[in-house]
Structures are given as C-alpha cells and as structure tokens.
Enzyme design. Sequence first.
Site, mmCIF file in Angstrom:
data_model
loop_
_atom_site.group_PDB
_atom_site.id
_atom_site.type_symbol
_atom_site.label_atom_id
_atom_site.label_comp_id
_atom_site.label_asym_id
_atom_site.label_seq_id
_atom_site.Cartn_x
_atom_site.Cartn_y
_atom_site.Cartn_z
ATOM 1 N N HIS A 8 4.281 -1.093 -7.190
ATOM 2 C CA HIS A 8 3.591 -0.235 -6.216
ATOM 3 C C HIS A 8 2.072 -0.278 -6.421
ATOM 4 O O HIS A 8 1.571 -0.638 -7.484
ATOM 5 C CB HIS A 8 4.098 1.203 -6.307
ATOM 6 C CG HIS A 8 3.785 1.869 -7.614
ATOM 7 N ND1 HIS A 8 2.532 2.366 -7.920
ATOM 8 C CD2 HIS A 8 4.553 2.112 -8.698
ATOM 9 C CE1 HIS A 8 2.552 2.898 -9.121
ATOM 10 N NE2 HIS A 8 3.768 2.751 -9.625
ATOM 11 N N GLU A 79 11.194 4.286 -11.976
ATOM 12 C CA GLU A 79 10.427 4.105 -13.217
ATOM 13 C C GLU A 79 11.143 4.815 -14.359
ATOM 14 O O GLU A 79 11.982 5.692 -14.148
ATOM 15 C CB GLU A 79 9.006 4.667 -13.026
ATOM 16 C CG GLU A 79 8.089 4.547 -14.234
ATOM 17 C CD GLU A 79 7.849 3.123 -14.729
ATOM 18 O OE1 GLU A 79 8.798 2.502 -15.251
ATOM 19 O OE2 GLU A 79 6.706 2.640 -14.618
#
Length: 189
Positions: A8, A79
Amino acid sequence: MNVCLIRHGETAWSLTGQHTGVTDLALTAHGEDQARALAPRLQALAFSQVLVSPRLRAQQTCSLAGSYGGSVIELDLAEWDYGDYEGRLTMDIRRDNPGWDIWRDGCPGGESPSVVSARADRLIARLCRMQGTVALFSHGQFSAALAARWIGLDLVEGQHFALNPASLSQLGIDATHGDRRMIELWNQN
C-alpha cells in the site's frame, strides 16, 4: 502462475515508522499519488484475480491503482497484528523490551512469528492452486514474511526483505523447475 505483490501507499504512520497492523489508517495525499502512479505498470498486466487486505490503506491503493472492481478481500493478507505494540516505534518498544525483534519475538497481545508463518503458508497453498497472474495488495512486514515463506525460508528471514510504500514485487515459479518458487522482482517503485 505469477504473483504481483503490491504494498500500500504511504500513511501517516508509515511515514513516522509507527507499527500499523489493525489500525485502519487511510493513505496520505502523497500515498494516494503513489497509488495512482502504480496504475500504468499494473494495467500492462492481465490479472486473473485481485486479492486485497481487509485494511483501508490496501483497499485504497488497489482502487487508485486501477479500480479493480472484481477484487476480493483476503483476510490472510492483513498486516502483522502488533497487539500491545500497535502504533509504537521500534526504538520506543526496545526501551521497555531491549533486544526485541518482531521476527523472533512477535508481539504481546498480537501475533507470534509462528502464527504469521502459518498464515503466509496457508495463503501460499491457495495461490499455488491459482492460474495466471494474481495481484496481492498488502503490507510491508506481512509481504516480507510472505516472500520469505514463498521461497522456503524461515519466517525470521523476512527481516531482509524491506518494502517501500507503493512498491511492486513479483513472485513466480521457475518455468524449467515447476517446484522452484522464486522472487522475480523486489521493491520496485
């Protein structure tokens, strides 16, 4: 089969170095620009599937990099869960816990290395059953863990695979040795 691994774009916490696992931060304006800059490179690839972390920052990156309407949320792309260390800097954590290393120690109240390794292995098993080029929109430390496990390394070796925001990496399989997985491209901005 190829895997296009996309980290990202920039968030406020990736800019400061704070551990960002479950906190659902949006991209900064610069992070949005980084995501848009990925579009020309990604449009040249024909994705058979697009899988995205459940976190907003990965979903925004996916959307801005090409608006993949058929993308699927993949929980295993999230994550690392930093637990009690969420939002903290490594140097601050080490004041309280000298010698701490996420790759060896994990996070109290969050995920251990063995849990992250199992999650990466589970995802790899599913990826290996897919055909074509698969896009994965994910995060820095989990992507490093995934790359290490992709090529058969212990999870702790993920510490050697740094990723910049809005970077592109490619994981593949050797055409002449179908059982040999490789890293074909790493951390391209």
